[in-house]
Motif scaffolding. Sequence first.
Motif, PDB file in Angstrom:
ATOM      1  N   SER A  78      34.648  45.047 -22.173  1.00 53.84           N
ATOM      2  CA  SER A  78      35.319  45.966 -23.770  1.00 53.84           C
ATOM      3  C   SER A  78      35.852  46.858 -23.860  1.00 53.84           C
ATOM      4  O   SER A  78      36.664  47.217 -24.391  1.00 53.84           O
ATOM      5  CB  SER A  78      34.360  45.108 -24.761  1.00 53.84           C
ATOM      6  OG  SER A  78      33.290  45.693 -25.415  1.00 53.84           O
ATOM      7  N   LEU A  79      35.351  48.280 -22.868  1.00 50.88           N
ATOM      8  CA  LEU A  79      35.629  49.263 -23.330  1.00 50.88           C
ATOM      9  C   LEU A  79      36.647  49.646 -22.024  1.00 50.88           C
ATOM     10  O   LEU A  79      37.964  50.073 -23.073  1.00 50.88           O
ATOM     11  CB  LEU A  79      34.079  50.164 -22.944  1.00 50.88           C
ATOM     12  CG  LEU A  79      34.808  51.832 -23.218  1.00 50.88           C
ATOM     13  CD1 LEU A  79      34.559  52.075 -24.159  1.00 50.88           C
ATOM     14  CD2 LEU A  79      33.756  52.401 -22.048  1.00 50.88           C
ATOM     15  N   LYS A  80      36.672  48.794 -21.340  1.00 55.33           N
ATOM     16  CA  LYS A  80      37.810  49.348 -20.749  1.00 55.33           C
ATOM     17  C   LYS A  80      39.303  48.307 -21.611  1.00 55.33           C
ATOM     18  O   LYS A  80      40.169  49.583 -21.542  1.00 55.33           O
ATOM     19  CB  LYS A  80      37.406  48.435 -19.247  1.00 55.33           C
ATOM     20  CG  LYS A  80      38.712  48.575 -18.280  1.00 55.33           C
ATOM     21  CD  LYS A  80      38.554  48.039 -16.878  1.00 55.33           C
ATOM     22  CE  LYS A  80      38.836  46.320 -16.815  1.00 55.33           C
ATOM     23  NZ  LYS A  80      38.728  45.647 -16.062  1.00 55.33           N
ATOM     24  N   LEU A  81      38.779  47.115 -21.662  1.00 54.42           N
ATOM     25  CA  LEU A  81      39.637  46.521 -22.623  1.00 54.42           C
ATOM     26  C   LEU A  81      40.493  47.317 -23.534  1.00 54.42           C
ATOM     27  O   LEU A  81      41.187  48.139 -24.096  1.00 54.42           O
ATOM     28  CB  LEU A  81      40.146  44.963 -23.074  1.00 54.42           C
ATOM     29  CG  LEU A  81      39.843  44.205 -21.473  1.00 54.42           C
ATOM     30  CD1 LEU A  81      38.990  42.876 -22.112  1.00 54.42           C
ATOM     31  CD2 LEU A  81      40.986  44.251 -21.093  1.00 54.42           C
ATOM     32  N   PHE A  82      39.208  48.333 -24.732  1.00 48.38           N
ATOM     33  CA  PHE A  82      39.709  49.116 -25.254  1.00 48.38           C
ATOM     34  C   PHE A  82      40.240  50.023 -24.779  1.00 48.38           C
ATOM     35  O   PHE A  82      41.662  50.865 -26.093  1.00 48.38           O
ATOM     36  CB  PHE A  82      37.912  49.550 -26.512  1.00 48.38           C
ATOM     37  CG  PHE A  82      38.590  50.203 -27.579  1.00 48.38           C
ATOM     38  CD1 PHE A  82      39.161  50.296 -28.510  1.00 48.38           C
ATOM     39  CD2 PHE A  82      37.531  51.818 -27.141  1.00 48.38           C
ATOM     40  CE1 PHE A  82      38.977  51.478 -29.529  1.00 48.38           C
ATOM     41  CE2 PHE A  82      38.338  52.790 -28.043  1.00 48.38           C
ATOM     42  CZ  PHE A  82      38.482  52.623 -28.935  1.00 48.38           C
ATOM     43  N   THR A 107      33.361  57.786 -17.623  1.00 47.87           N
ATOM     44  CA  THR A 107      34.925  58.294 -16.895  1.00 47.87           C
ATOM     45  C   THR A 107      36.069  57.674 -16.825  1.00 47.87           C
ATOM     46  O   THR A 107      35.948  56.111 -15.833  1.00 47.87           O
ATOM     47  CB  THR A 107      34.351  58.639 -15.714  1.00 47.87           C
ATOM     48  OG1 THR A 107      33.175  59.876 -16.361  1.00 47.87           O
ATOM     49  CG2 THR A 107      35.403  59.718 -15.113  1.00 47.87           C
ATOM     50  N   ALA A 108      36.891  58.146 -17.151  1.00 48.34           N
ATOM     51  CA  ALA A 108      38.181  57.356 -17.638  1.00 48.34           C
ATOM     52  C   ALA A 108      39.232  58.543 -17.192  1.00 48.34           C
ATOM     53  O   ALA A 108      39.790  58.411 -17.828  1.00 48.34           O
ATOM     54  CB  ALA A 108      38.472  56.485 -18.485  1.00 48.34           C
ATOM     55  N   GLY A 138      35.124  63.883 -23.828  1.00 46.32           N
ATOM     56  CA  GLY A 138      35.619  65.048 -23.356  1.00 46.32           C
ATOM     57  C   GLY A 138      36.984  64.364 -23.633  1.00 46.32           C
ATOM     58  O   GLY A 138      37.422  63.217 -21.857  1.00 46.32           O
ATOM     59  N   GLY A 139      37.905  64.859 -23.465  1.00 53.76           N
ATOM     60  CA  GLY A 139      39.349  64.828 -23.576  1.00 53.76           C
ATOM     61  C   GLY A 139      40.319  65.302 -23.178  1.00 53.76           C
ATOM     62  O   GLY A 139      40.882  66.178 -23.898  1.00 53.76           O
ATOM     63  N   LEU A 154      39.433  60.935 -19.524  1.00 54.30           N
ATOM     64  CA  LEU A 154      38.080  60.840 -20.508  1.00 54.30           C
ATOM     65  C   LEU A 154      36.523  61.054 -19.164  1.00 54.30           C
ATOM     66  O   LEU A 154      37.054  60.420 -18.975  1.00 54.30           O
ATOM     67  CB  LEU A 154      37.978  60.192 -21.217  1.00 54.30           C
ATOM     68  CG  LEU A 154      39.286  60.068 -22.230  1.00 54.30           C
ATOM     69  CD1 LEU A 154      39.692  58.756 -23.489  1.00 54.30           C
ATOM     70  CD2 LEU A 154      39.837  60.647 -22.930  1.00 54.30           C
ATOM     71  N   VAL A 155      35.945  61.586 -20.270  1.00 51.75           N
ATOM     72  CA  VAL A 155      34.459  61.444 -20.305  1.00 51.75           C
ATOM     73  C   VAL A 155      33.527  60.761 -21.576  1.00 51.75           C
ATOM     74  O   VAL A 155      33.489  61.908 -22.347  1.00 51.75           O
ATOM     75  CB  VAL A 155      33.403  62.817 -19.928  1.00 51.75           C
ATOM     76  CG1 VAL A 155      32.019  62.669 -19.268  1.00 51.75           C
ATOM     77  CG2 VAL A 155      35.090  63.041 -18.443  1.00 51.75           C
ATOM     78  N   ILE A 156      32.952  60.023 -21.307  1.00 50.69           N
ATOM     79  CA  ILE A 156      32.137  59.464 -22.654  1.00 50.69           C
ATOM     80  C   ILE A 156      31.167  59.477 -22.536  1.00 50.69           C
ATOM     81  O   ILE A 156      30.099  58.714 -21.211  1.00 50.69           O
ATOM     82  CB  ILE A 156      33.113  58.227 -23.711  1.00 50.69           C
ATOM     83  CG1 ILE A 156      34.218  58.150 -23.345  1.00 50.69           C
ATOM     84  CG2 ILE A 156      31.435  57.427 -24.320  1.00 50.69           C
ATOM     85  CD1 ILE A 156      35.281  56.585 -22.990  1.00 50.69           C
TER      86      ILE A 156
END
Length: 155
Positions: free
Chosen positions: A79-83, A45-46, A117-118, A64-66
């Motif tokens: 790496s996901l956080k940096l992406f 979750t971002a 989900g964005g 965002l929810v991935i």
Amino acid sequence: MNEENIYADLKQLGGATVLPDHPDKAELERVKNPQADAPYMIRFTAPEFTSLCPMTAQPDFAHLVIDYVPDQWLVESKSLKLFLGAFRNHGAFHEDCTVSIGRRLQEFLEPKWIRIGGYWYPRGGIPIDVFYQSGPAPEGVWIPDQGVPGYRGRG
């Protein structure tokens, strides 16, 4: 659990890193899934995702929810956080950002299933929600609701 060091090839975790200035420059990293025989789902979750409007260069904000059901690979979270952070100075519409993230993760991880989900905050008074999914959810895996309500001041 296997005694093999599945983390040996990671380059970003535990070290100093710089936020990439474009999503294409971000290096996603993955590790072998030590529980590949178990059906389970992973959620990232971002709630403070940002990008730029490609027309005005004004910031856009999303929650965002991935969700993904892994097969042989897990994404390394730094790496996901940096992406995701690389979108901060990237100009693209909400739809492009959301679908691009889902497709890149799908191609990189080759999961059994993935969805994103964005949930975008309003610009011009209109919130935009964008959803991407690789196909039907696999049977036998608990796939909870993403838990983000329709817009009413999100959060």
